[in-house]
Design a protein around this motif. Structure first.
Motif, PDB file in Angstrom:
ATOM      1  N   ILE A 169      -3.030   2.012  26.047  1.00  0.00           N
ATOM      2  CA  ILE A 169      -2.810   0.296  26.010  1.00  0.00           C
ATOM      3  C   ILE A 169      -4.531   0.654  26.527  1.00  0.00           C
ATOM      4  CG2 ILE A 169      -1.767  -1.360  27.558  1.00  0.00           C
ATOM      5  CD1 ILE A 169      -0.406   0.596  25.927  1.00  0.00           C
ATOM      6  N   PRO A 170      -4.950  -0.825  25.740  1.00  0.00           N
ATOM      7  CA  PRO A 170      -6.155  -1.419  26.568  1.00  0.00           C
ATOM      8  C   PRO A 170      -6.084  -1.610  27.984  1.00  0.00           C
ATOM      9  CG  PRO A 170      -5.080  -2.105  24.115  1.00  0.00           C
ATOM     10  CD  PRO A 170      -3.815  -1.329  24.837  1.00  0.00           C
ATOM     11  N   ASP A 171      -7.276  -1.526  27.963  1.00  0.00           N
ATOM     12  CA  ASP A 171      -7.491  -2.085  29.496  1.00  0.00           C
ATOM     13  C   ASP A 171      -7.538  -3.361  29.769  1.00  0.00           C
ATOM     14  OD1 ASP A 171      -9.073  -0.087  30.349  1.00  0.00           O
ATOM     15  OD2 ASP A 171     -10.935  -0.321  30.292  1.00  0.00           O
ATOM     16  N   GLY A 172      -6.700  -4.505  30.902  1.00  0.00           N
ATOM     17  CA  GLY A 172      -6.303  -5.326  31.034  1.00  0.00           C
ATOM     18  C   GLY A 172      -5.147  -6.106  30.594  1.00  0.00           C
ATOM     19  N   LEU A 173      -4.462  -5.351  29.867  1.00  0.00           N
ATOM     20  CA  LEU A 173      -2.978  -4.992  29.249  1.00  0.00           C
ATOM     21  C   LEU A 173      -2.199  -4.468  29.832  1.00  0.00           C
ATOM     22  CD1 LEU A 173      -4.186  -5.837  25.562  1.00  0.00           C
ATOM     23  CD2 LEU A 173      -4.119  -7.219  27.227  1.00  0.00           C
ATOM     24  N   SER A 222      12.037  -2.824  22.349  1.00  0.00           N
ATOM     25  CA  SER A 222      11.076  -3.491  22.024  1.00  0.00           C
ATOM     26  C   SER A 222      10.421  -3.637  23.128  1.00  0.00           C
ATOM     27  CB  SER A 222      12.568  -4.647  21.730  1.00  0.00           C
ATOM     28  OG  SER A 222      12.987  -4.367  20.310  1.00  0.00           O
ATOM     29  N   PHE A 223       9.468  -4.120  22.763  1.00  0.00           N
ATOM     30  CA  PHE A 223       7.614  -4.321  24.417  1.00  0.00           C
ATOM     31  C   PHE A 223       7.715  -5.954  24.157  1.00  0.00           C
ATOM     32  CE2 PHE A 223       9.150   0.253  22.959  1.00  0.00           C
ATOM     33  CZ  PHE A 223       9.410   0.165  23.944  1.00  0.00           C
ATOM     34  N   LEU A 224       6.733  -5.769  25.074  1.00  0.00           N
ATOM     35  CA  LEU A 224       5.800  -8.000  25.088  1.00  0.00           C
ATOM     36  C   LEU A 224       4.530  -7.072  25.505  1.00  0.00           C
ATOM     37  CD1 LEU A 224       6.103 -10.968  25.188  1.00  0.00           C
ATOM     38  CD2 LEU A 224       6.133 -10.444  28.110  1.00  0.00           C
ATOM     39  N   LEU A 225       3.678  -7.410  25.420  1.00  0.00           N
ATOM     40  CA  LEU A 225       2.273  -6.785  25.231  1.00  0.00           C
ATOM     41  C   LEU A 225       1.512  -8.110  26.336  1.00  0.00           C
ATOM     42  CD1 LEU A 225      -0.165  -4.963  24.701  1.00  0.00           C
ATOM     43  CD2 LEU A 225      -0.650  -6.059  23.534  1.00  0.00           C
ATOM     44  N   ARG A 226       1.253  -7.799  27.995  1.00  0.00           N
ATOM     45  CA  ARG A 226       1.257  -8.963  28.375  1.00  0.00           C
ATOM     46  C   ARG A 226      -0.272  -8.596  28.450  1.00  0.00           C
ATOM     47  NH1 ARG A 226       4.033 -12.945  31.197  1.00  0.00           N
ATOM     48  NH2 ARG A 226       6.051 -11.354  31.137  1.00  0.00           N
ATOM     49  N   ASP A 227      -1.223 -10.307  29.183  1.00  0.00           N
ATOM     50  CA  ASP A 227      -3.062  -9.985  29.105  1.00  0.00           C
ATOM     51  C   ASP A 227      -2.850  -9.685  30.761  1.00  0.00           C
ATOM     52  OD1 ASP A 227      -4.867 -11.046  30.456  1.00  0.00           O
ATOM     53  OD2 ASP A 227      -5.444 -11.715  28.604  1.00  0.00           O
ATOM     54  N   VAL A 228      -3.040  -9.267  31.933  1.00  0.00           N
ATOM     55  CA  VAL A 228      -3.167  -8.978  33.179  1.00  0.00           C
ATOM     56  C   VAL A 228      -3.660  -9.831  33.783  1.00  0.00           C
ATOM     57  CG1 VAL A 228      -3.426  -7.111  34.632  1.00  0.00           C
ATOM     58  CG2 VAL A 228      -2.659  -6.868  32.450  1.00  0.00           C
ATOM     59  N   THR A 229      -4.244 -10.091  33.175  1.00  0.00           N
ATOM     60  CA  THR A 229      -5.340 -11.417  34.321  1.00  0.00           C
ATOM     61  C   THR A 229      -4.788 -12.751  34.313  1.00  0.00           C
ATOM     62  OG1 THR A 229      -7.286 -10.450  33.914  1.00  0.00           O
ATOM     63  CG2 THR A 229      -7.693 -12.386  34.711  1.00  0.00           C
ATOM     64  N   THR A 261       1.063 -10.381  17.069  1.00  0.00           N
ATOM     65  CA  THR A 261       0.046 -10.616  18.428  1.00  0.00           C
ATOM     66  C   THR A 261      -0.716 -12.166  18.039  1.00  0.00           C
ATOM     67  OG1 THR A 261      -1.605  -9.371  17.152  1.00  0.00           O
ATOM     68  CG2 THR A 261      -0.964  -7.984  18.444  1.00  0.00           C
ATOM     69  N   LEU A 262      -0.916 -12.459  18.777  1.00  0.00           N
ATOM     70  CA  LEU A 262      -1.707 -13.954  18.502  1.00  0.00           C
ATOM     71  C   LEU A 262      -3.165 -14.115  18.259  1.00  0.00           C
ATOM     72  CD1 LEU A 262      -0.797 -15.423  22.416  1.00  0.00           C
ATOM     73  CD2 LEU A 262       0.778 -15.583  19.962  1.00  0.00           C
ATOM     74  N   ARG A 263      -3.127 -14.442  17.059  1.00  0.00           N
ATOM     75  CA  ARG A 263      -5.182 -14.479  16.788  1.00  0.00           C
ATOM     76  C   ARG A 263      -5.799 -14.510  17.629  1.00  0.00           C
ATOM     77  NH1 ARG A 263      -7.207 -16.677  12.590  1.00  0.00           N
ATOM     78  NH2 ARG A 263      -4.934 -17.642  11.244  1.00  0.00           N
ATOM     79  N   GLU A 264      -5.889 -14.821  18.645  1.00  0.00           N
ATOM     80  CA  GLU A 264      -6.864 -14.283  19.475  1.00  0.00           C
ATOM     81  C   GLU A 264      -7.254 -13.378  20.850  1.00  0.00           C
ATOM     82  OE1 GLU A 264      -4.459 -17.385  21.887  1.00  0.00           O
ATOM     83  OE2 GLU A 264      -4.784 -16.770  19.887  1.00  0.00           O
ATOM     84  N   HIS A 265      -6.016 -12.312  20.067  1.00  0.00           N
ATOM     85  CA  HIS A 265      -5.897 -11.246  20.636  1.00  0.00           C
ATOM     86  C   HIS A 265      -5.860 -10.038  19.644  1.00  0.00           C
ATOM     87  CE1 HIS A 265      -5.497 -12.985  24.976  1.00  0.00           C
ATOM     88  NE2 HIS A 265      -4.882 -13.753  24.544  1.00  0.00           N
ATOM     89  N   ARG A 266      -6.304 -10.510  18.651  1.00  0.00           N
ATOM     90  CA  ARG A 266      -6.605  -8.850  17.575  1.00  0.00           C
ATOM     91  C   ARG A 266      -7.451  -8.055  17.335  1.00  0.00           C
ATOM     92  NH1 ARG A 266      -3.276 -13.326  13.687  1.00  0.00           N
ATOM     93  NH2 ARG A 266      -1.778 -13.603  14.120  1.00  0.00           N
ATOM     94  N   SER A 267      -8.009  -8.223  18.655  1.00  0.00           N
ATOM     95  CA  SER A 267      -9.492  -7.206  18.129  1.00  0.00           C
ATOM     96  C   SER A 267     -10.096  -6.018  19.489  1.00  0.00           C
ATOM     97  CB  SER A 267     -10.715  -8.244  18.462  1.00  0.00           C
ATOM     98  OG  SER A 267     -10.874  -8.691  20.068  1.00  0.00           O
ATOM     99  N   ARG A 268      -8.272  -6.297  20.348  1.00  0.00           N
ATOM    100  CA  ARG A 268      -9.043  -5.112  21.235  1.00  0.00           C
ATOM    101  C   ARG A 268      -7.892  -3.940  20.823  1.00  0.00           C
ATOM    102  NH1 ARG A 268      -8.552  -7.822  27.159  1.00  0.00           N
ATOM    103  NH2 ARG A 268      -6.585  -8.557  25.944  1.00  0.00           N
ATOM    104  N   GLY A 269      -7.268  -3.902  19.403  1.00  0.00           N
ATOM    105  CA  GLY A 269      -5.627  -2.911  19.659  1.00  0.00           C
ATOM    106  C   GLY A 269      -4.869  -2.849  20.050  1.00  0.00           C
ATOM    107  N   GLU A 270      -4.459  -4.109  20.323  1.00  0.00           N
ATOM    108  CA  GLU A 270      -3.073  -5.191  20.991  1.00  0.00           C
ATOM    109  C   GLU A 270      -2.055  -3.968  19.952  1.00  0.00           C
ATOM    110  OE1 GLU A 270      -6.144  -6.790  19.871  1.00  0.00           O
ATOM    111  OE2 GLU A 270      -6.331  -7.905  22.438  1.00  0.00           O
ATOM    112  N   ALA A 271      -2.000  -4.943  18.726  1.00  0.00           N
ATOM    113  CA  ALA A 271      -1.286  -4.144  17.963  1.00  0.00           C
ATOM    114  C   ALA A 271      -0.706  -2.508  17.887  1.00  0.00           C
ATOM    115  CB  ALA A 271      -1.526  -4.445  16.211  1.00  0.00           C
ATOM    116  N   ARG A 272      -2.257  -1.622  18.021  1.00  0.00           N
ATOM    117  CA  ARG A 272      -2.070  -0.607  17.702  1.00  0.00           C
ATOM    118  C   ARG A 272      -1.156  -0.185  18.708  1.00  0.00           C
ATOM    119  NH1 ARG A 272      -6.266  -2.585  15.137  1.00  0.00           N
ATOM    120  NH2 ARG A 272      -6.875  -0.969  12.940  1.00  0.00           N
TER     121      ARG A 272
END
Length: 324
Positions: A169-173, A222-229, A261-272
């Motif tokens: 899981i990427p950091d911050g998520l 079924s899972f939700l990905l959340r920004d921790v901050t 995934t939201l457009r602005e959150h598609r760069s840190r491996g969120e979908a993977r």
């Protein structure tokens, strides 16, 4: 209506036709081989869809008590600039090449126009239908009615077992399981993320419950990905499993029905991260396979995400469309 129309009975679909429709679709699957089996409960769920007006937007053909073909048109409750009406249905393999499919498709376009004029008369209308690319006669049928290929969908599969790695899981998520409390956040991610997706409109609550969190929904995968901050949900994955598929194939399949995934959150491996987490969860819960259908031209590059996770393409489906 077609060369042997006098031998058939034609009428709109009704909720009482759920079993006959399931029997028809399963007969089609024996020849078409697209991996879709149905129970009576499955087809009933489609017949009671809040945006399928059966009296105005459907037609079925019967030979005695046997349904040999049908079409059903679903309209979009919300649309912006373009209103896309989706046609579903088909013809029993033993009754093909008799003009039934052409009659049903023509009736579907007429029904789409009527629904469009009723709900979104100021917008552009596009009539849309999805079919397996390999099915004999489909291309000729749709082209003859003025349809053309608009998009392609890849059907991909992944065998499950001990070889599925643990997800990173990427950091911050953080990833959390579906619950009644975060269900609305799943829907919100779906609607916001699909704003840049071809032919897709916002999904209201009643449609979400009817088409997503229905009898085939698998909340434990079924899972939700959340920004921790910020606490903001930035991605989600919804899994379904159809009992009819399990009975027919002997394989319990975890179908990744929605992954966004939201457009602005598609760069840190969120979908993977979402896909890897869901694969591990499905394997741990004794699913034998994972599957997904992905738009080949999707802006988010989903096909590559799944291929990198170990999915392989098994067949391709065509989205046929006609501007009306």
């Amino acid at each position: 209506m077609y060369e042997n129309s006098s031998s058939l009975r034609w009428r709109p679909l009704a909720v009482e036709d759920a079993k006959a429709a399931a029997d028809l679709l399963n007969a089609m699957e024996t020849v078409d081989r697209i991996g879709d089996y149905y129970s009576e409960e499955d087809t009933l769920q489609e017949l009671v869809d809040p945006y399928a007006e059966l009296e105005r937007g459907s037609l079925a053909a019967f030979d005695g008590d046997v349904m040999v073909g049908y079409m059903k048109a679903n309209y979009q409750p919300d649309a912006d600039e373009v209103h896309q009406v989706y046609l579903d249905g088909g013809v029993h393999p033993a009754y093909r090449r008799r003009g039934i499919g052409a009659a049903l498709l023509k009736a579907g376009v007429t029904a789409a126009k009527e629904l469009h004029d009723r709900y979104h008369p100021t917008l552009k209308l596009v009539v849309d239908a999805k079919r397996g690319e390999h099915i004999a006669g489909v291309a000729e049928l749709f082209r003859a009615q003025g349809f053309a290929p608009a998009r392609y969908l890849q059907h991909l599969e992944h065998p499950l077992g001990d070889a599925v790695p643990d997800p990173a899981i990427p950091d911050g998520l953080r990833i959390e399981a579906w619950s009644e409390q975060n269900d609305e956040e799943f829907r919100a991610v779906r609607n916001e993320s699909f704003q840049d997706h071809w032919g897709t409109a916002p999904m209201p609550v009643d449609s979400w419950k009817s088409n997503v969190t229905n009898q085939a929904f698998q909340p434990e995968v079924s899972f939700l990905l959340r920004d921790v901050t910020t606490g903001t949900p930035v991605g989600m994955l919804v899994t379904k499993c159809w009992e009819a598929d399990t009975v027919a194939t002997g394989i319990r399949d975890a179908n990744f029905f929605l992954m966004r995934t939201l457009r602005e959150h598609r760069s840190r491996g969120e979908a993977r991260a979402l896909v890897a987490h869901a694969l591990r969860a499905a394997a741990d819960q004794d699913y034998g396979r994972a599957s997904v259908r992905v738009d080949s031209a999707g802006a988010a590059g989903a096909v590559a995400v799944y291929e990198e996770a170990g999915f392989t393409s098994k067949l391709r489906l065509v989205r046929w469309a006609r501007d009306v």
